[in-house]
Design a protein around this motif. Structure first.
Motif, PDB file in Angstrom:
ATOM      1  N   THR A 129      28.061   0.508  -3.516  1.00  0.00           N
ATOM      2  CA  THR A 129      28.901   0.204  -4.680  1.00  0.00           C
ATOM      3  C   THR A 129      30.210   0.969  -4.555  1.00  0.00           C
ATOM      4  O   THR A 129      30.262   2.089  -4.028  1.00  0.00           O
ATOM      5  N   LEU A 130      31.260   0.358  -5.052  1.00  0.00           N
ATOM      6  CA  LEU A 130      32.586   0.969  -5.078  1.00  0.00           C
ATOM      7  C   LEU A 130      33.075   0.925  -6.513  1.00  0.00           C
ATOM      8  O   LEU A 130      33.226  -0.157  -7.097  1.00  0.00           O
ATOM      9  N   ASN A 131      33.247   2.117  -7.092  1.00  0.00           N
ATOM     10  CA  ASN A 131      33.677   2.233  -8.496  1.00  0.00           C
ATOM     11  C   ASN A 131      32.742   1.441  -9.423  1.00  0.00           C
ATOM     12  O   ASN A 131      33.187   0.759 -10.346  1.00  0.00           O
ATOM     13  N   GLY A 132      31.434   1.515  -9.126  1.00  0.00           N
ATOM     14  CA  GLY A 132      30.430   0.884  -9.975  1.00  0.00           C
ATOM     15  C   GLY A 132      30.153  -0.565  -9.670  1.00  0.00           C
ATOM     16  O   GLY A 132      29.260  -1.165 -10.278  1.00  0.00           O
ATOM     17  N   ARG A 133      30.868  -1.177  -8.723  1.00  0.00           N
ATOM     18  CA  ARG A 133      30.687  -2.587  -8.396  1.00  0.00           C
ATOM     19  C   ARG A 133      30.059  -2.707  -7.015  1.00  0.00           C
ATOM     20  O   ARG A 133      30.494  -2.074  -6.057  1.00  0.00           O
ATOM     21  N   GLU A 134      28.986  -3.510  -6.914  1.00  0.00           N
ATOM     22  CA  GLU A 134      28.312  -3.675  -5.631  1.00  0.00           C
ATOM     23  C   GLU A 134      29.214  -4.468  -4.678  1.00  0.00           C
ATOM     24  O   GLU A 134      29.782  -5.500  -5.048  1.00  0.00           O
ATOM     25  N   VAL A 135      29.332  -3.958  -3.453  1.00  0.00           N
ATOM     26  CA  VAL A 135      30.203  -4.577  -2.457  1.00  0.00           C
ATOM     27  C   VAL A 135      29.452  -4.637  -1.133  1.00  0.00           C
ATOM     28  O   VAL A 135      28.426  -3.992  -0.934  1.00  0.00           O
ATOM     29  N   THR A 136      29.985  -5.416  -0.213  1.00  0.00           N
ATOM     30  CA  THR A 136      29.428  -5.489   1.137  1.00  0.00           C
ATOM     31  C   THR A 136      30.035  -4.374   1.977  1.00  0.00           C
ATOM     32  O   THR A 136      31.108  -3.829   1.641  1.00  0.00           O
ATOM     33  N   PRO A 137      29.407  -4.024   3.093  1.00  0.00           N
ATOM     34  CA  PRO A 137      29.988  -2.992   3.961  1.00  0.00           C
ATOM     35  C   PRO A 137      31.371  -3.357   4.445  1.00  0.00           C
ATOM     36  O   PRO A 137      32.243  -2.478   4.558  1.00  0.00           O
ATOM     37  N   GLU A 138      31.587  -4.635   4.755  1.00  0.00           N
ATOM     38  CA  GLU A 138      32.900  -5.051   5.221  1.00  0.00           C
ATOM     39  C   GLU A 138      33.965  -4.828   4.158  1.00  0.00           C
ATOM     40  O   GLU A 138      35.115  -4.477   4.464  1.00  0.00           O
ATOM     41  N   GLU A 139      33.605  -5.030   2.880  1.00  0.00           N
ATOM     42  CA  GLU A 139      34.567  -4.852   1.794  1.00  0.00           C
ATOM     43  C   GLU A 139      34.885  -3.367   1.575  1.00  0.00           C
ATOM     44  O   GLU A 139      35.934  -3.032   1.001  1.00  0.00           O
ATOM     45  N   LEU A 140      33.999  -2.476   2.006  1.00  0.00           N
ATOM     46  CA  LEU A 140      34.213  -1.044   1.801  1.00  0.00           C
ATOM     47  C   LEU A 140      35.233  -0.459   2.768  1.00  0.00           C
ATOM     48  O   LEU A 140      35.894   0.539   2.461  1.00  0.00           O
ATOM     49  N   VAL A 141      35.339  -1.039   3.932  1.00  0.00           N
ATOM     50  CA  VAL A 141      36.161  -0.455   4.989  1.00  0.00           C
ATOM     51  C   VAL A 141      37.602  -0.271   4.507  1.00  0.00           C
ATOM     52  O   VAL A 141      38.228  -1.205   3.999  1.00  0.00           O
ATOM     53  N   GLY A 142      38.104   0.967   4.637  1.00  0.00           N
ATOM     54  CA  GLY A 142      39.489   1.262   4.288  1.00  0.00           C
ATOM     55  C   GLY A 142      39.740   1.447   2.806  1.00  0.00           C
ATOM     56  O   GLY A 142      40.882   1.691   2.415  1.00  0.00           O
ATOM     57  N   GLN A 143      38.695   1.381   1.963  1.00  0.00           N
ATOM     58  CA  GLN A 143      38.889   1.469   0.515  1.00  0.00           C
ATOM     59  C   GLN A 143      38.854   2.918   0.038  1.00  0.00           C
ATOM     60  O   GLN A 143      38.291   3.813   0.682  1.00  0.00           O
ATOM     61  N   ASP A 144      39.481   3.140  -1.137  1.00  0.00           N
ATOM     62  CA  ASP A 144      39.454   4.441  -1.814  1.00  0.00           C
ATOM     63  C   ASP A 144      38.683   4.287  -3.122  1.00  0.00           C
ATOM     64  O   ASP A 144      38.750   3.235  -3.775  1.00  0.00           O
ATOM     65  N   GLY A 145      37.972   5.348  -3.529  1.00  0.00           N
ATOM     66  CA  GLY A 145      37.292   5.310  -4.824  1.00  0.00           C
ATOM     67  C   GLY A 145      35.930   5.981  -4.769  1.00  0.00           C
ATOM     68  O   GLY A 145      35.531   6.593  -3.771  1.00  0.00           O
ATOM     69  N   GLN A 146      35.214   5.848  -5.882  1.00  0.00           N
ATOM     70  CA  GLN A 146      33.885   6.440  -5.988  1.00  0.00           C
ATOM     71  C   GLN A 146      32.870   5.506  -5.323  1.00  0.00           C
ATOM     72  O   GLN A 146      32.672   4.378  -5.754  1.00  0.00           O
ATOM     73  N   VAL A 147      32.224   6.025  -4.281  1.00  0.00           N
ATOM     74  CA  VAL A 147      31.290   5.224  -3.491  1.00  0.00           C
ATOM     75  C   VAL A 147      29.873   5.736  -3.725  1.00  0.00           C
ATOM     76  O   VAL A 147      29.642   6.951  -3.803  1.00  0.00           O
ATOM     77  N   ALA A 148      28.937   4.820  -3.818  1.00  0.00           N
ATOM     78  CA  ALA A 148      27.512   5.164  -3.924  1.00  0.00           C
ATOM     79  C   ALA A 148      26.742   4.343  -2.893  1.00  0.00           C
ATOM     80  O   ALA A 148      26.936   3.126  -2.780  1.00  0.00           O
ATOM     81  N   ILE A 149      25.917   5.040  -2.128  1.00  0.00           N
ATOM     82  CA  ILE A 149      25.064   4.391  -1.129  1.00  0.00           C
ATOM     83  C   ILE A 149      23.613   4.592  -1.556  1.00  0.00           C
ATOM     84  O   ILE A 149      23.145   5.733  -1.676  1.00  0.00           O
ATOM     85  N   HIS A 150      22.920   3.492  -1.794  1.00  0.00           N
ATOM     86  CA  HIS A 150      21.540   3.536  -2.291  1.00  0.00           C
ATOM     87  C   HIS A 150      20.600   3.066  -1.184  1.00  0.00           C
ATOM     88  O   HIS A 150      20.738   1.958  -0.666  1.00  0.00           O
ATOM     89  N   ILE A 151      19.635   3.945  -0.820  1.00  0.00           N
ATOM     90  CA  ILE A 151      18.707   3.658   0.280  1.00  0.00           C
ATOM     91  C   ILE A 151      17.280   3.683  -0.264  1.00  0.00           C
ATOM     92  O   ILE A 151      16.874   4.648  -0.919  1.00  0.00           O
ATOM     93  N   THR A 152      16.503   2.621   0.010  1.00  0.00           N
ATOM     94  CA  THR A 152      15.090   2.593  -0.360  1.00  0.00           C
ATOM     95  C   THR A 152      14.257   2.300   0.880  1.00  0.00           C
ATOM     96  O   THR A 152      14.673   1.548   1.758  1.00  0.00           O
ATOM     97  N   THR A 153      13.090   2.908   0.948  1.00  0.00           N
ATOM     98  CA  THR A 153      12.158   2.672   2.043  1.00  0.00           C
ATOM     99  C   THR A 153      10.778   2.377   1.464  1.00  0.00           C
ATOM    100  O   THR A 153      10.412   2.931   0.427  1.00  0.00           O
ATOM    101  N   GLU A 154      10.041   1.534   2.141  1.00  0.00           N
ATOM    102  CA  GLU A 154       8.670   1.235   1.740  1.00  0.00           C
ATOM    103  C   GLU A 154       7.898   0.743   2.958  1.00  0.00           C
ATOM    104  O   GLU A 154       8.481   0.461   4.012  1.00  0.00           O
ATOM    105  N   ALA A 155       6.582   0.635   2.783  1.00  0.00           N
ATOM    106  CA  ALA A 155       5.747   0.203   3.898  1.00  0.00           C
ATOM    107  C   ALA A 155       6.006  -1.265   4.223  1.00  0.00           C
ATOM    108  O   ALA A 155       6.191  -2.093   3.325  1.00  0.00           O
ATOM    109  N   ASN A 156       6.019  -1.556   5.515  1.00  0.00           N
ATOM    110  CA  ASN A 156       6.134  -2.941   5.978  1.00  0.00           C
ATOM    111  C   ASN A 156       4.715  -3.481   6.167  1.00  0.00           C
ATOM    112  O   ASN A 156       3.992  -3.040   7.071  1.00  0.00           O
ATOM    113  N   ASN A 157       4.316  -4.408   5.315  1.00  0.00           N
ATOM    114  CA  ASN A 157       2.951  -4.921   5.344  1.00  0.00           C
ATOM    115  C   ASN A 157       2.634  -5.693   6.629  1.00  0.00           C
ATOM    116  O   ASN A 157       1.457  -5.940   6.923  1.00  0.00           O
TER     117      ASN A 157
END
Length: 605
Positions: A129-157
């Motif tokens: 997310t960039l400034n609270g808005r979910e974005v793609t990695p390509e959209e993040l490149v070169g941008q300024d602002g508050q960035v949040a990276i959210h990572i989740t892991t779980e078992a692969n059945n």
């Protein structure tokens, strides 16, 4: 080109060529011989290299297999590889029907195998997310602002769960300090690595991960996220919990003591409720008796007043007409005296019965009051009971009932002397009536004797004097009787409030007994649940240790169950970097690769 320069070049060639030929001959003569026969190894190690896209989706996977060779020769390994590559020597490596065969001629042998249809034991999901808005990695490149990276892991059945259950997963993000500031990772560790900040998260075996990194970005670019998985093989020693278990034992014993105390309290309240019930029952009997006495007081007063008037009329008649009375009138007077005496006797009997009933009711009331305990409970003790874990509502009901019981007993003790004086007063009144009844009977008897002896004048004189005295005394008695009945009437009216209070007290002790029973049920349940608290704590410690102690884990091949002597399996995973595309500078014409002679000639140009 001049002839002189050509001669120099030819001379140089003839000087270098023999050395080159000798070197080539020497190289060929030192090539190792190909081992023959079956080889052997002591252990095998697998490193699983996997690339993910920036969203955490799997892209490519290959395995680097390492063998500790104990006997050179041909060795077989297994796996559904689509491509294999020898990383150790120039010998060939063959693959057919998921069987890999190679020749090992040293202490260590490595080969790489590509897997197209194998999935990792974990599933990853990465969002940005960039400034609270979910974005793609390509959209993040070169941008300024508050960035949040959210990572989740779980078992692969779709993968073997043995790795999810036994492996420790470490996630690392490398952030350039020139591009990121104010880095925040609530569940991670932040360390400095040169000019970079490294944020690390750890996922325990059999657990899912949910992590967020926040930072202020300037001209956003980021290296790929690294994820490494290895066996959680560390052995965890059981901590010394003896002191804690001793404290838990003390807590269990204290809880049991509280339960016993509450049980005694419950039994005491039950006895109090029984006593209050008897008190209320005795109070009801007393109230009925005093009300009946008050109701009959008016009849008693009327009867006494009639006697008083009759005595007064008889006395007046004797004083005025004593000389003109004939025998018939005197006989009527004698019968009137007997009738008055009989009336007094009925009144006397009524008072005796009333006194008996009153004393029974009074004894019941007094016995009930005496059964109210003389406990002296202060406010500090009540607060201690609340702090022990007892239900505050029940404790407050207990305190209110205790105060009401103490108040009722205090009021009773203040008026007890008046209650106790009633029987003696009734005895005195009854005795006075008995004496008056005896005097009237004596007068009537003496009047009858006088009529028989015809000594009428003398008898009339004595009768007149006696009736005058009796009439005077009876007026005094009547006044006292009126005062007594007025007191009974006031007592009847006042006792209604006392009895209402006792009824409310009984209702309160009923509720208190129910509350004490609920409180005892709760403390009993608490005592039962904490009785084996030290053992429960030790079991919980053992379970937690067993949950994370994977020291007895036996590794198995990630590639194929046919593979043997697998010592370790590790996972090295990395996502794509998020960067600007580098400009590819391609030459208009690719320079043709030059041979040895061209390169040699270039030296002299």
């Amino acid at each position: 080109m001049s002839l002189k320069r050509i001669i120099a070049i030819i001379t140089t060639v003839f000087l270098i060529l023999p050395t080159f030929l000798v070197s080539a001959t020497t190289q060929n003569s030192t090539d190792p011989e190909v081992p023959e026969g079956k080889g052997n190894f002591s252990e095998k190690h697998e490193v699983v290299y996997t690339t993910l896209n920036a969203f955490g989706e799997q892209k490519n996977m290959y395995i680097v297999n390492n063998f500790n060779i104990t006997e050179p020769g041909k060795i077989k390994d297994y796996g559904p590889y689509t491509k294999v590559e020898n990383l150790s020597n120039l010998h060939g490596i063959n693959m057919q029907d998921q069987e890999v065969e190679f020749i090992a001629d040293g202490d260590q042998f490595y080969y790489q195998g590509t897997l197209d249809d194998k999935t990792l034991p974990w599933s990853f999901d990465i969002t940005y997310t960039l400034n609270g808005r979910e974005v793609t990695p390509e959209e993040l490149v070169g941008q300024d602002g508050q960035v949040a990276i959210h990572i989740t892991t779980e078992a692969n059945n779709q993968a073997d769960e043995i790795y999810y259950e036994n492996y420790l997963l470490q996630i690392s993000l490398t952030l350039d300090s020139e591009r990121f500031s104010n880095i925040n990772a609530p569940d991670g560790n932040i360390a400095t690595a040169g000019k970079n900040k490294q944020v690390t998260f750890t996922v325990m075996p059999e657990k899912n991960g949910d992590f967020t990194v926040e930072a202020q970005a300037e001209d956003f670019e980021m290296e790929g996220i690294e994820l490494n998985a290895m066996p959680s093989s560390m052995s965890i020693d059981s901590p010394d919990a003896n002191d804690m278990k001793a404290e838990m034992s003390s807590l269990s014993e204290a809880t049991e003591e509280v339960n016993h105390g509450v049980e005694e309290l419950k039994n005491g309240i039950a006895e109090l409720n029984d006593g209050v019930q008897q008190l209320q029952s005795g109070s009801k009997d007393y109230q009925d008796g005093i009300n009946q006495l008050a109701q009959e007081s008016s009849e008693l007063i009327e009867g006494s007043q009639s006697i008083d008037h009759a005595l007064e009329e008889i006395s007046s008649s004797l004083n005025s007409d004593s000389g003109n009375m004939n025998v018939g009138e005197l006989e009527q007077l004698q019968q009137g005296l007997y009738q008055i005496a009989d009336g007094l006797k009925e009144t006397e009997q009524g008072l005796e019965e009333l006194n008996d009933n009153y004393q029974q009711a009074y004894q019941a009331l007094n016995g009930s009051m005496e059964q109210i305990p003389e406990y002296n409970i202060n406010e500090d003790q009540i607060q201690e009971l609340i702090q022990s874990g007892a239900d505050p509502e029940v404790v407050n009901q207990l305190a209110e009932t205790y105060k009401a019981a103490r108040t009722a007993k205090g009021i009773y003790q203040e008026v007890q002397q008046a209650f106790a004086a009633v029987p003696s007063t009734l005895d005195t009144v009854t005795k006075s009536l008995s004496e008056m009844r005896a005097n009237l009977t004596t007068m009537a008897d003496e009047l009858g004797q006088s009529l028989e002896n015809m000594d009428v004048a003398q008898s009339m004189q004595e009768l007149q004097e006696g009736l005058n005295t009796l009439s005077s005394n009876y007026k005094t008695f009547h006044s006292g009787l009126v005062e007594y009945t007025d007191g009974v009437s006031q007592l009847s009216n006042s006792y209604g409030d006392i009895h209402s209070g006792m009824t409310e007290l009984l209702n309160g002790t009923h509720e208190l007994e129910d509350g004490a029973q609920d409180l005892h049920n709760g403390t009993s349940e608490l005592a039962d649940s904490t009785a084996d608290l030290p053992e429960q704590m030790q079991d919980e410690i053992d379970n937690m240790i067993n949950e994370y102690d994977k020291s007895d884990f036996e590794p198995v091949s990630f590639v194929s169950p046919k593979n043997e002597k697998v010592e370790t399996v590790q996972f090295v995973i990395k996502t794509d970097s998020i960067k600007q595309d580098e400009e590819e500078v391609e030459e208009a014409e690719k320079e043709q690769e030059k041979g040895f002679w061209e390169k040699l000639l270039d030296l002299f140009r």
